[in-house]
Write an enzyme that holds these catalytic residues in place. Structure first.
Site, PDB file in Angstrom:
ATOM      1  N   ASP A  17      53.737  41.589  38.916  1.00  0.00           N
ATOM      2  CA  ASP A  17      52.686  41.339  39.479  1.00  0.00           C
ATOM      3  C   ASP A  17      52.797  40.717  40.857  1.00  0.00           C
ATOM      4  OD1 ASP A  17      52.112  41.360  36.762  1.00  0.00           O
ATOM      5  OD2 ASP A  17      50.172  40.759  36.833  1.00  0.00           O
TER       6      ASP A  17
ATOM      7  N   GLU B 126      48.190  44.520  40.721  1.00  0.00           N
ATOM      8  CA  GLU B 126      46.791  43.995  40.378  1.00  0.00           C
ATOM      9  C   GLU B 126      46.528  42.964  40.962  1.00  0.00           C
ATOM     10  OE1 GLU B 126      45.520  42.636  36.725  1.00  0.00           O
ATOM     11  OE2 GLU B 126      47.040  41.111  36.520  1.00  0.00           O
ATOM     12  N   ASN B 127      47.226  42.020  41.656  1.00  0.00           N
ATOM     13  CA  ASN B 127      46.763  40.696  42.410  1.00  0.00           C
ATOM     14  C   ASN B 127      47.268  40.724  43.805  1.00  0.00           C
ATOM     15  OD1 ASN B 127      48.050  39.758  39.489  1.00  0.00           O
ATOM     16  ND2 ASN B 127      45.943  39.373  39.615  1.00  0.00           N
TER      17      ASN B 127
ATOM     18  N   ASN C 251      44.068  44.195  34.184  1.00  0.00           N
ATOM     19  CA  ASN C 251      42.623  43.905  34.000  1.00  0.00           C
ATOM     20  C   ASN C 251      41.816  43.303  35.205  1.00  0.00           C
ATOM     21  OD1 ASN C 251      44.660  41.493  34.101  1.00  0.00           O
ATOM     22  ND2 ASN C 251      43.011  40.013  33.727  1.00  0.00           N
ATOM     23  N   HIS C 252      42.789  43.222  36.356  1.00  0.00           N
ATOM     24  CA  HIS C 252      42.056  42.913  37.679  1.00  0.00           C
ATOM     25  C   HIS C 252      41.905  44.350  38.459  1.00  0.00           C
ATOM     26  CE1 HIS C 252      42.018  38.725  37.790  1.00  0.00           C
ATOM     27  NE2 HIS C 252      43.190  38.703  36.925  1.00  0.00           N
TER      28      HIS C 252
ATOM     29  N   HIS D 192      50.556  45.466  29.849  1.00  0.00           N
ATOM     30  CA  HIS D 192      49.976  44.534  30.728  1.00  0.00           C
ATOM     31  C   HIS D 192      48.996  43.661  29.454  1.00  0.00           C
ATOM     32  CE1 HIS D 192      48.784  42.785  34.387  1.00  0.00           C
ATOM     33  NE2 HIS D 192      47.387  42.393  33.967  1.00  0.00           N
TER      34      HIS D 192
ATOM     35  N   HIS E 133      51.520  40.475  33.852  1.00  0.00           N
ATOM     36  CA  HIS E 133      50.300  39.902  33.437  1.00  0.00           C
ATOM     37  C   HIS E 133      50.374  38.394  33.282  1.00  0.00           C
ATOM     38  CE1 HIS E 133      46.080  38.717  32.437  1.00  0.00           C
ATOM     39  NE2 HIS E 133      46.822  38.001  31.349  1.00  0.00           N
TER      40      HIS E 133
ATOM     41  N   HIS F  30      52.647  36.496  34.792  1.00  0.00           N
ATOM     42  CA  HIS F  30      53.105  36.007  36.012  1.00  0.00           C
ATOM     43  C   HIS F  30      54.411  35.052  35.715  1.00  0.00           C
ATOM     44  CE1 HIS F  30      49.151  36.838  38.511  1.00  0.00           C
ATOM     45  NE2 HIS F  30      49.514  37.846  37.553  1.00  0.00           N
TER      46      HIS F  30
HETATM   47 FE   LIG Z   1      48.442  39.606  37.304  1.00  0.00          FE
HETATM   48 FE   LIG Z   2      46.755  40.782  34.563  1.00  0.00          FE
END
Ligand SMILES: [Fe+2]
Ligand SMILES: [Fe+2]
Length: 288
Positions: free
Chosen positions: A8, A39-40, A67-68, A153, A178, A180
């Site tokens: 991520d 995603e981030n 999810n983001h 994820h 996910h 991190h």
């Molecule tokens: Fe993430």
């Molecule tokens: Fe995530």
């Protein structure tokens, strides 16, 4: 095939470190294929079409999310038009985008990139095992597809590990995203699938999973709405995993964690040390 997966990307720190390093990594590790979880990437929340383009130009072949994925609303109308951008496959039917992308290399080899999202400690979703099974039923590793990369994820290490073993031998790499935080369990499973529970983020590790510490802490210690979380902006550690696969079988020959720059103990796949951007004394000693 030589494959790199980067975990991520969190905010500007992670984004600029990854964009700066990717061309050198591609060259020095002789990478055939690069997957980045983005995603981030947009200030910690989601990814924008512009950032997608930046990553493709820097050498990413495919991007995964999580999810983001919809945090930046413009992605909802964009995603169907980007054949290299993947969201979790077990989102409900009718959700925009794709859960798997088949990508052709210039030499004709094909790679499948899939993402599934876990259900433990996350929103309710369809069964990720069944979603992956449905996708894989259309491919034969080493025959119709040279390599298959699966981004799991998920929050729970058990769910990721179960997915790895459930599909051992049928995909080239199962790598978690996910959390991190990078895990230390990179291995080639008995059936030949490379596995790592979590790649870790590409971001500033002087943080709470990439976000500024003070606001993150106050969310735990006070029950009032506080300031918005913003990404920590110190030097990023790039975290990911390097895999070499056998093209005839699609299975992994070796797997190695990658951690470059920033505060974490460094880990280099063999052959990488000559990369200009991070050579020699720019690599911090461990412990710092
Ligand atoms: Fe993430
Ligand atoms: Fe995530």
């Amino acid at each position: 095939m030589r494959i790199l997966f980067l975990g991520d990307i969190v905010g500007r720190s992670g984004r600029s470190a990854a964009l700066d390093a990717l061309p050198g990594l591609r060259r020095d590790l002789k990478l055939d294929f690069v997957v980045v979880n983005g995603e981030n990437a947009a200030h910690g929340f989601g990814i924008t079409p512009k950032i997608c383009t930046d990553f493709y130009e820097a050498g990413a072949d495919a991007l995964t999310t999580g999810n983001h994925v919809w945090d930046q609303r413009e992605l909802i109308s964009y995603i169907d038009g980007d054949a290299r951008l993947v969201r979790p496959a077990n989102f409900p039917k009718g959700t925009p985008g794709r859960g798997a992308a088949e990508i052709s290399l210039p030499d004709g080899r094909k790679v499948l990139v899939v993402q599934v999202m876990g259900r433990l400690f996350l929103e309710p979703l369809d069964d990720p095992f069944q979603a992956l099974e449905d996708i894989l039923s259309r491919y034969r590793l080493g025959a119709t597809i040279a390599a298959i990369v699966v981004d799991v994820h998920a929050e729970a290490t058990s769910e990721k590990m179960a997915l790895g073993h459930a599909f051992d031998g049928r995909v080239s790499l199962v790598v978690g995203s996910h959390s991190h935080v990078p895990t230390a369990d990179a291995q080639v499973l008995p059936g030949g699938t490379a596995y790592l529970t979590d790649a870790g983020m590409c971001g500033d590790y002087d943080s709470v999973i990439g976000m500024g510490k003070d606001v993150a802490i106050s969310r735990f210690t006070r029950r009032v709405p506080g300031d918005r979380l913003t990404p920590a902006d110190g030097e990023a550690t790039l975290c990911g995993v390097f895999v070499e696969t056998d093209d005839r079988s699609g299975r992994a020959l070796s797997v190695a964690p990658l951690r470059i720059g920033g505060r974490l103990r460094q880990a280099f796949p063999e052959g990488w040390r000559n990369t200009k951007a991070f050579r020699g004394d720019s690599v911090p000693p461990y412990p710092p």
